[in-house]
Write an enzyme that holds these catalytic residues in place. Structure first.
Site, PDB file in Angstrom:
ATOM      1  N   TYR A 103      -5.172   8.360  -6.077  1.00  0.00           N
ATOM      2  CA  TYR A 103      -4.262   7.312  -5.788  1.00  0.00           C
ATOM      3  C   TYR A 103      -4.643   7.000  -4.060  1.00  0.00           C
ATOM      4  O   TYR A 103      -4.651   5.703  -4.070  1.00  0.00           O
ATOM      5  CB  TYR A 103      -2.881   8.010  -5.438  1.00  0.00           C
ATOM      6  N   LYS A 140      -5.254   2.849  -2.404  1.00  0.00           N
ATOM      7  CA  LYS A 140      -4.367   2.185  -1.499  1.00  0.00           C
ATOM      8  C   LYS A 140      -5.111   1.902  -0.205  1.00  0.00           C
ATOM      9  O   LYS A 140      -4.777   0.952   0.562  1.00  0.00           O
ATOM     10  CB  LYS A 140      -3.150   3.167  -1.186  1.00  0.00           C
ATOM     11  N   SER A 168       0.766  -1.289   0.167  1.00  0.00           N
ATOM     12  CA  SER A 168       0.164  -0.089  -0.091  1.00  0.00           C
ATOM     13  C   SER A 168       0.891   1.243  -0.064  1.00  0.00           C
ATOM     14  O   SER A 168       1.935   1.104  -0.801  1.00  0.00           O
ATOM     15  CB  SER A 168      -0.903  -0.092   1.226  1.00  0.00           C
TER      16      SER A 168
END
Length: 296
Positions: A150, A154, A136
């Site tokens: 983004y 994650k 991650s």
């Protein structure tokens, strides 16, 4: 190792190879894969070790991913450890990011980890052994200006990892989620070219780590079966303060979270205040500059 042709993925492959492992590198660029294969082979500890390269996009077609992993297991044997390191990033203000970028990042960063994991989990459960690593990011623990495309991808990996760990733990299969900080990789260098000023200033509040250092920590935590893998003091603090209902590897780890959560929450609030201040200053400077341009 997916995303194994460069950056953290390549360094993880080297670290495992140094420990005598057989490696399968998975990435899209065949030329980069072959270059990385030659580099990794320099670290062999015995003549039997093999580095296998597979060129495939792990985010596009599950059946294709499943087939290439079956072929890899036929050649090298069952997968003992899967490292999901394929990923990409786009930075920018929410309204400036192309809409299709949100879909593309979710495909690469999330589904690109789901598909390989889905392809190997059955064999791992049958063998009653295995390790699955999801790489991650600290942006998967804390939402940061500029990472609206983004960060969610994650964060999603953590949800997947927590649910999957509960399913596979009785089979002696362990999941690790790694939260590396900003790391000196080709991907980071490329991302830095388009970072908004606010994102750059926030990133500069912590140092940039070397990929080799991050890889050593991730491999060590994965082998030990630790659920969380963090690097440095900031990483340790974030892992404590965001631990929530995540699994613990030991009673000691649980006690550290209980004792440290309140203290680190206070520290975290100071960080958040600092980040908000950076964003406000940048906004005021931008408005002042725009105002000056209009009056000229």
């Amino acid at each position: 190792v997916t995303g194994g042709s460069s950056g953290i993925g390549k360094c993880i492959a080297i670290e495992c190879y140094k420990q005598g492992a057989f490696i399968t590198l998975i990435a899209r660029d065949e030329n980069k894969l072959l270059q990385t294969k030659k580099e990794i082979e320099k670290y062999s500890v015995n003549d039997k070790q093999v580095v296998l390269c597979i060129s495939v996009d792990v985010s596009k077609d599950y059946e294709q991913v499943e087939n290439v992993l079956k072929q890899a297991q036929e050649k090298l044997g069952p997968v003992d450890m899967l490292v999901n390191c394929a990923g990409t990033s786009v930075t920018g203000k929410f309204e400036d990011i192309e809409v299709n970028a949100f879909e593309r990042l979710m495909g690469v960063n999330y589904l690109g980890s789901v598909y390989p994991s889905r392809a190997v989990i059955g064999t791992m459960k049958e063998r009653r052994m295995g390790r699955i690593v999801f790489v991650s990011s600290q942006a998967g623990q804390l939402g940061v200006f500029g990472y609206t495309a983004y960060s969610p991808t994650k964060f999603a990996l953590r949800g997947l990892a927590e649910a999957l760990q509960m399913e596979v733990k009785p089979y002696n299969v362990y999941v690790t989620v790694a939260y590396p900080p900003d790391t000196d990789t080709p991907g980071f260098a490329e991302e830095s070219k388009t970072k908004p000023l606010e994102t750059k200033l926030i990133s500069e509040t912590s140092s940039v780590c070397q990929a080799e250092q991050v890889a050593r920590v991730i491999v060590k935590d994965a082998i030990q079966g630790n659920f969380n893998s963090s690097v440095g003091s900031d990483g340790y603090m974030l892992s404590i303060v965001t631990s929530g209902m995540s699994p613990v590897t030991s009673i000691t780890e649980g006690l550290q979270q209980i004792v440290g959560m309140g203290i680190f929450r206070i520290v975290g609030l100071f960080y958040l205040g600092s980040f908000d201040s950076i964003v406000r200053r940048c906004m005021m400077q931008r408005e002042k500059s725009e105002s000056a341009d209009k009056t000229e």
